[in-house]
Design a protein around this motif. Structure first.
Motif, short mmCIF file in Angstrom:
data_model
loop_
_atom_site.label_atom_id
_atom_site.label_comp_id
_atom_site.label_asym_id
_atom_site.label_seq_id
_atom_site.Cartn_x
_atom_site.Cartn_y
_atom_site.Cartn_z
N LEU A 40 34.09 7.73 -26.92
CA LEU A 40 33.18 6.60 -26.99
C LEU A 40 31.84 7.03 -26.39
CD1 LEU A 40 33.05 3.59 -27.72
CD2 LEU A 40 33.82 3.09 -25.41
N LYS A 41 30.76 6.79 -27.13
CA LYS A 41 29.43 7.24 -26.70
C LYS A 41 28.53 6.12 -26.20
CE LYS A 41 29.50 11.66 -27.46
NZ LYS A 41 29.35 12.58 -26.34
N SER A 42 28.48 5.00 -26.92
CA SER A 42 27.57 3.93 -26.51
C SER A 42 28.00 2.60 -27.11
CB SER A 42 26.13 4.24 -26.92
OG SER A 42 25.99 4.22 -28.33
N VAL A 43 27.52 1.55 -26.49
CA VAL A 43 27.66 0.20 -27.03
C VAL A 43 26.35 -0.54 -26.76
CG1 VAL A 43 28.78 -0.65 -24.91
CG2 VAL A 43 29.03 -1.93 -27.03
N ASP A 44 25.79 -1.13 -27.82
CA ASP A 44 24.56 -1.90 -27.71
C ASP A 44 24.83 -3.30 -28.24
OD1 ASP A 44 22.74 0.15 -26.76
OD2 ASP A 44 22.98 1.06 -28.73
N ARG A 51 38.59 12.10 -16.57
CA ARG A 51 37.87 13.22 -17.16
C ARG A 51 38.05 13.25 -18.68
NH1 ARG A 51 38.59 19.63 -16.19
NH2 ARG A 51 36.59 20.20 -17.07
N GLY A 52 36.93 13.14 -19.41
CA GLY A 52 36.95 13.21 -20.86
C GLY A 52 37.43 11.94 -21.56
N ILE A 53 37.74 10.90 -20.83
CA ILE A 53 38.23 9.65 -21.42
C ILE A 53 37.31 8.51 -21.00
CG2 ILE A 53 40.13 8.02 -21.56
CD1 ILE A 53 42.02 10.36 -21.05
N TYR A 54 36.83 7.77 -22.01
CA TYR A 54 35.89 6.69 -21.76
C TYR A 54 36.40 5.39 -22.39
CZ TYR A 54 32.90 10.56 -20.49
OH TYR A 54 32.40 11.67 -19.89
N GLY A 55 36.00 4.28 -21.78
CA GLY A 55 36.38 2.98 -22.30
C GLY A 55 35.18 2.05 -22.28
N MET A 56 35.30 0.94 -22.99
CA MET A 56 34.22 -0.03 -23.05
C MET A 56 34.53 -1.21 -22.14
SD MET A 56 32.30 -1.69 -26.36
CE MET A 56 33.64 -2.68 -26.95
N PHE A 95 27.69 -4.81 -20.80
CA PHE A 95 28.46 -3.99 -21.73
C PHE A 95 28.05 -2.54 -21.53
CE2 PHE A 95 30.19 -7.63 -23.71
CZ PHE A 95 31.30 -7.17 -24.41
N SER A 96 29.05 -1.69 -21.36
CA SER A 96 28.79 -0.29 -21.08
C SER A 96 29.98 0.56 -21.47
CB SER A 96 28.48 -0.10 -19.59
OG SER A 96 29.62 -0.46 -18.82
N VAL A 97 29.74 1.86 -21.49
CA VAL A 97 30.80 2.84 -21.65
C VAL A 97 31.09 3.38 -20.26
CG1 VAL A 97 31.41 5.07 -22.64
CG2 VAL A 97 30.10 3.42 -24.00
N ASP A 98 32.33 3.25 -19.83
CA ASP A 98 32.72 3.66 -18.48
C ASP A 98 33.71 4.82 -18.55
OD1 ASP A 98 31.24 1.56 -17.35
OD2 ASP A 98 32.93 0.18 -17.54
N ARG A 99 33.58 5.72 -17.61
CA ARG A 99 34.52 6.83 -17.53
C ARG A 99 35.83 6.32 -16.93
NH1 ARG A 99 34.03 12.36 -13.99
NH2 ARG A 99 36.07 13.14 -14.60
#
Length: 187
Positions: A31-35, A56-61, A49-53
């Motif tokens: 996941l890179k971004s949310v607008d 390591r290497g795993i992201y969530g909204m 609203f954001s992309v959170d770590r």
């Protein structure tokens, strides 16, 4: 609305084309971004609203959606979904054939959401959970996501590596938009 929706939308759209795959690819999804944007923050507001770590290497909204009106059957609350692709993630995203035409929100809740998203969101959000059919209304309140992640469950086997942007657009009492960008690699 959620990151899991994206994967499910792609999956269901491709599967509805009647394709059958005997070998299943495994994908790495980042996941890179949310607008987000809204035409009236008093009626519908997206907060933080954001992309959170996650690790390591795993992201969530993550984020909150404050809905200050009830969505009822037969009202003007509609939504459409379009998917765009870019090989390098720059501004040259091109529209793909994967889309859901503008329709009432409850149609999406009873199809795409129920069949491919709802189960995945049960542990990271307070979005509606139901068995057979969504029972209107969608009541006013604060709905949240807490580091909801993309998974490759059921992801279309023939998807190309690159960057995808899912454009969710809502119409009705309030117009809104959510763009979610993720990178897809074959593992």
């Amino acid at each position: 609305m959620k990151t899991k929706i994206i994967v499910s939308i792609l999956v269901l759209q491709y599967l509805s084309q009647g394709e059958n795959f005997s070998h299943k690819n495994s994908f790495l999804i980042e996941l890179k971004s949310v607008d987000v944007a809204t035409s009236n923050a008093d009626l519908l507001n997206f907060i933080d609203f954001s992309v959170d770590r996650v690790e390591r290497g795993i992201y969530g909204m993550s984020g909150k959606m404050i809905l200050n009106f009830d969505v009822v059957e037969g009202d003007s609350s509609e939504m459409e979904i379009k998917v765009f692709y870019s090989s390098n993630g720059k501004s040259n995203y091109r529209l793909t054939p994967v889309h859901l035409n503008r329709q009432h929100l409850f149609n999406l809740l009873n199809t795409i959401y129920k069949d491919g998203v709802m189960e995945n969101l049960k542990d990271c959000s307070n979005f509606p959970q139901f068995k057979d059919k969504f029972d209107p209304p969608l009541v006013r309140g604060t709905y949240y996501m807490d580091r909801c992640q993309l998974g490759d469950d059921g992801f279309p086997n023939h998807a190309k590596e690159g960057f995808y942007k899912i454009a969710l657009t809502g119409y009705g009492v309030v117009d809104w938009k959510m763009d979610i960008v993720f990178k897809l690699e074959i593992d």
